[in-house]
Design a protein around this motif. Sequence first.
Motif: not given
Length: 305
Positions: A170-174, A140-144, A147-149, A104-106
């Motif tokens: 969960x979104x705020x914490x991330x 969509x705020x999963x693994x990728x 990392x974008x965030x 996901x970071x890539x």
Amino acid sequence: MTKVLIATDKPFAPVAVNGIREIVEAQGYELVLLEKYTSQDELIAAVADVDAMIIRSDKATKEVIEAAKNLKVIVRAGAGYDNIDLAACTAHNVVAMNTPGQNSNAVAELAFGMMVYMARNFYNGKSGSELKGKKIGIHAYGNVGQNVGRIARGFGMEVYAFDPFMTDEQIKNAGATPLHSAEEMYKMCQYISLHIPATEQTKKSINYDLLKDMPKGAVLVNTARKEVIDEEGLAKLMEERADFHYITDIAPDCDCFSKFEGRFFATPKKMGAQTEEANVNAGLAAAHQIVNFIEKGDEKFRVNK
Ligand code: 3PG
């Protein structure tokens, strides 16, 4: 002897193949390699006697699964498994898995590579624009997406996310501001980065109506799947709005975008996950998952029922 096939039309970096080989051979299994194949028939022939296989975006169709008479487990070294016929796997007692998060970071880094490239006019020397201070909406705020965030915050962007499978907390914490509908997010954010999977629900869901109210200078960034875009609707919008940009890591099916010079860019071949690090992370995870399944019946990361 247990036989493990790596079938990758787009090969892993050699360091990843070597790492997979070490894991597989340490168990006394045999590793077989099929890379850069030119027809689906080659894949069908290669699966005939394998017990396990590792793929990337390679198409594990019903024909492939049926031809793999000994197959027990197939691992998609990556996140999206829309290329695997899950029903065929289930029907033939094959466990299908993915390796979430490993590349996901890539993918996230490439999204920014494309954003800067576009914002600086493909490095043609003309005055461009900066990402700092701009609003980015992460769909969509999963693994990728996360990392974008993280990278977007480093650029000084305002980070918003819409993900119906996550709570606001969960979104705020991330690290992002949660929004409650795609419509609300697309209206607010000049940059939208897509991280939704291709499913029956999401296919063609990024359409004219959703995109039309994006702010001036809109940039749609796609490192997800081409199938989620309603290409005709997007092309129509880009005809109407000379300020709308589309940058994608997955070349569209429609050849209607090349005319939008300076506002459209597609990588020559999907390359978001194409780094040594991501190949090693996803490839080795896949090898470990195969060993853990065969030796201990571990079905963590299973994606079919
Ligand atoms: C994924 O779903 O993991 C990414 O789209 C990467 O796909 P790839 O392995 O074909 O590069």
